[in-house]
Design a protein around this motif. Structure first.
Motif, PDB file in Angstrom:
ATOM      1  N   UNK A  96       0.810  -1.212   0.000  1.00  0.00           N
ATOM      2  CA  UNK A  96       0.000   0.000   0.000  1.00  0.00           C
ATOM      3  C   UNK A  96       0.844   1.263   0.000  1.00  0.00           C
ATOM      4  N   UNK A  97       1.885   1.276   0.832  1.00  0.00           N
ATOM      5  CA  UNK A  97       2.754   2.457   0.895  1.00  0.00           C
ATOM      6  C   UNK A  97       3.505   2.647  -0.420  1.00  0.00           C
ATOM      7  N   UNK A  98       4.078   1.557  -0.951  1.00  0.00           N
ATOM      8  CA  UNK A  98       4.847   1.660  -2.200  1.00  0.00           C
ATOM      9  C   UNK A  98       3.964   2.120  -3.347  1.00  0.00           C
ATOM     10  N   UNK A  99       2.809   1.488  -3.515  1.00  0.00           N
ATOM     11  CA  UNK A  99       1.939   1.848  -4.636  1.00  0.00           C
ATOM     12  C   UNK A  99       1.383   3.255  -4.478  1.00  0.00           C
ATOM     13  N   UNK A 100       1.047   3.632  -3.252  1.00  0.00           N
ATOM     14  CA  UNK A 100       0.487   4.960  -3.033  1.00  0.00           C
ATOM     15  C   UNK A 100       1.466   6.076  -3.351  1.00  0.00           C
ATOM     16  N   UNK A 101       2.676   5.972  -2.801  1.00  0.00           N
ATOM     17  CA  UNK A 101       3.672   7.026  -3.026  1.00  0.00           C
ATOM     18  C   UNK A 101       4.128   7.041  -4.482  1.00  0.00           C
ATOM     19  N   UNK A 102       4.320   5.843  -5.074  1.00  0.00           N
ATOM     20  CA  UNK A 102       4.789   5.791  -6.465  1.00  0.00           C
ATOM     21  C   UNK A 102       3.726   6.240  -7.447  1.00  0.00           C
ATOM     22  N   UNK A 103       2.481   6.307  -7.004  1.00  0.00           N
ATOM     23  CA  UNK A 103       1.408   6.829  -7.860  1.00  0.00           C
ATOM     24  C   UNK A 103       1.247   8.334  -7.698  1.00  0.00           C
ATOM     25  N   UNK A 104       1.275   8.802  -6.460  1.00  0.00           N
ATOM     26  CA  UNK A 104       0.944  10.206  -6.186  1.00  0.00           C
ATOM     27  C   UNK A 104       2.025  11.157  -6.706  1.00  0.00           C
ATOM     28  N   UNK A 329      10.874   7.219 -10.388  1.00  0.00           N
ATOM     29  CA  UNK A 329      11.963   6.632  -9.614  1.00  0.00           C
ATOM     30  C   UNK A 329      11.909   7.108  -8.166  1.00  0.00           C
ATOM     31  N   UNK A 330      11.693   8.403  -7.991  1.00  0.00           N
ATOM     32  CA  UNK A 330      11.625   8.971  -6.648  1.00  0.00           C
ATOM     33  C   UNK A 330      10.446   8.416  -5.873  1.00  0.00           C
ATOM     34  N   UNK A 331       9.291   8.318  -6.549  1.00  0.00           N
ATOM     35  CA  UNK A 331       8.099   7.799  -5.883  1.00  0.00           C
ATOM     36  C   UNK A 331       8.279   6.359  -5.436  1.00  0.00           C
ATOM     37  N   UNK A 332       8.794   5.511  -6.334  1.00  0.00           N
ATOM     38  CA  UNK A 332       9.011   4.120  -5.963  1.00  0.00           C
ATOM     39  C   UNK A 332      10.053   3.972  -4.878  1.00  0.00           C
ATOM     40  N   UNK A 333      11.133   4.743  -4.982  1.00  0.00           N
ATOM     41  CA  UNK A 333      12.217   4.667  -3.997  1.00  0.00           C
ATOM     42  C   UNK A 333      11.726   5.118  -2.620  1.00  0.00           C
ATOM     43  N   UNK A 334      11.072   6.283  -2.569  1.00  0.00           N
ATOM     44  CA  UNK A 334      10.604   6.791  -1.278  1.00  0.00           C
ATOM     45  C   UNK A 334       9.541   5.887  -0.675  1.00  0.00           C
ATOM     46  N   UNK A 339       8.471   1.955   3.565  1.00  0.00           N
ATOM     47  CA  UNK A 339       8.057   0.601   3.947  1.00  0.00           C
ATOM     48  C   UNK A 339       9.212  -0.201   4.544  1.00  0.00           C
ATOM     49  N   UNK A 340      10.365   0.478   4.758  1.00  0.00           N
ATOM     50  CA  UNK A 340      11.528  -0.087   5.430  1.00  0.00           C
ATOM     51  C   UNK A 340      12.277  -1.123   4.602  1.00  0.00           C
ATOM     52  N   UNK A 341      12.255  -0.976   3.309  1.00  0.00           N
ATOM     53  CA  UNK A 341      13.120  -1.786   2.472  1.00  0.00           C
ATOM     54  C   UNK A 341      14.494  -1.131   2.424  1.00  0.00           C
ATOM     55  N   UNK A 342      15.513  -1.908   2.062  1.00  0.00           N
ATOM     56  CA  UNK A 342      16.862  -1.371   2.007  1.00  0.00           C
ATOM     57  C   UNK A 342      17.013  -0.409   0.838  1.00  0.00           C
TER      58      UNK A 342
END
Length: 422
Positions: A96-104, A329-334, A339-342
């Protein structure tokens, strides 16, 4: 009619094979096939050949358009069946966090660019009878920047042997949810353009969207039982046929509600759920090897390279594509970092989601057909789809290598990361 189909499919397959030999996605070659057959190449030196695949108005012939429409419906529907329900539920917060930020983030960036681009990049609204507003244009451009191409991502992850890892499934799941949001937004823009927001139009449109989602959720167990019964009885062909019927019917239903057809196809795919590979594989093969090349080549027919030769348009294209790449790239990375991935896992997520491929071309084609995008904007978005798809593979591979070096194991996200995502 059949001559047009044979010509465009043959050209798409040849150009797609050449693209693969050169290390590019076949999608790029299939688009080039349409460009070669279109007005900017053969249209100038051999117009009689171009006349076989386009009508008097310069649009693809009815047969090509029909096959292309079926390709879009099946591509979107089959992508939706890849949603892994148990994995999605077990990693709901992370996805949810990854998809939300990488979309917005790309959505906001695209809307910002759309609000400042000159009026010449807006469509004339000729297909709907009303002039295109800057808001409609900006939102649709933002949607085009926010999507991810699940078929392209799946191919990249498969080639890198990441498809069955937790990281690979995370990228696919986040991309699918991102696309669900994009299709809902596309449906809203389509309704805004075609029926407007006057009177009861806005609440009726919202009701239609909510109702479509509700029907898909209610129908999911029913369709699932029917498909499971057919599959357990060895009737795999009939199961595949039922899936196609559901996707086409779903697309027709949402189109009748003045929503975008792809929304219905997506919801129908979700209702069908994950099916055995022996059922889906033949259907996927026909879709990707026969139907999708026709659609991509037909999209290339709209591309006129003479427009991109203009310094002004070329400069805008470079600027728009640069912002789109950085924002995704920024959206997916952030999103992945939140979500605490490396760090390198997050870079792999952003790189994978940056591939826009055929999904973005579908949106570009929709924008052109609605009269929201001008020819210039359409071509910029198509080029963006190709560039981001070509970039994604090497970037994901580089990030995956660093992940392996850090983890020291083939499963890129170990037990420690798993604790954070569940």
């Amino acid at each position: 009619m059949l001559t047009a189909l044979a010509l465009i499919l043959g050209a798409a397959l040849v150009c797609g094979a050449i693209a693969r030999r050169l290390g590019f996605p076949s999608m790029a070659g299939e688009l080039v096939a349409g460009v070669l057959l279109g007005p900017s190449v053969l249209g100038m030196v051999a117009p009689q050949v171009t006349g076989v695949v386009v009508d008097a108005d310069g649009a693809p012939t009815t047969a090509i358009s029909a096959v292309g429409t079926l390709a879009v419906v099946l591509l979107v529907g089959l992508a939706a069946t890849e949603l892994d329900g148990p994995f999605l539920r077990g990693n709901a917060r992370t996805i949810g966090v990854v998809s939300g930020v990488s979309f917005v983030i790309p959505l906001v960036a695209g809307i910002g660019i759309g609000l400042v681009l000159p009026a010449e990049y807006l469509g004339d609204g000729s297909n709907t009878g009303d002039a295109t507003s800057t808001t409609e244009f900006a939102v649709l451009l933002g949607v085009a920047m926010s999507v991810s191409a699940i078929p392209v991502i799946a191919r990249i992850l498969g080639d890198l042997h990441l498809l069955q890892t937790r990281l690979g499934r995370l990228i696919l799941s986040a991309g699918t949810l991102t696309d669900l949001a994009a299709w809902l937004a596309l449906a809203a823009v389509s309704a805004l353009v075609t029926v407007g927001l006057r009177g009861w139009h806005l609440p009726l449109t919202l009701l239609a969207m909510i109702g479509s989602v509700a029907v898909a959720l209610v129908a999911r167990p029913v369709i699932g039982r029917v498909l499971s019964r057919l599959e357990s009885g060895g009737h795999d062909a009939q199961s595949a046929a039922v899936m196609v019927i559901a996707m086409v019917a779903g697309a027709a239903a949402t189109e009748a509600l003045h929503l975008e057809a792809v929304l219905g196809a997506l919801l129908a795919g979700i209702a069908c759920g994950r099916r055995p590979e022996r059922v889906v594989a033949p259907l996927r093969l026909v879709t990707t090897a026969v139907l999708a090349p026709v659609f991509l080549a037909s999209a290339g027919l709209h591309v006129d390279l003479r427009v991109l030769a203009s310094p002004g348009v070329a400069g805008v294209a470079v600027g728009v594509i640069t912002v789109a790449v950085v924002a995704k790239l920024l959206g997916g990375y952030l999103g992945a970092r939140l979500a605490r991935l490396s760090r390198w896992e997050s870079m792999a997520v952003g790189s994978g989601l940056n591939a826009r491929g055929v999904v973005e071309i579908i949106i570009a084609t929709t924008g052109l057909s609605l009269g929201v995008f001008s020819e210039e904007t359409y071509m910029i978005v198509v080029v963006m789809a190709v560039v981001t798809s070509v970039m994604a593979g090497p970037m994901v591979a580089a990030a995956a290598r660093r992940c392996r070096q850090e983890a020291g194991q083939s499963d890129l996200v170990g037990a420690e990361s798993a604790q954070h995502g569940t």
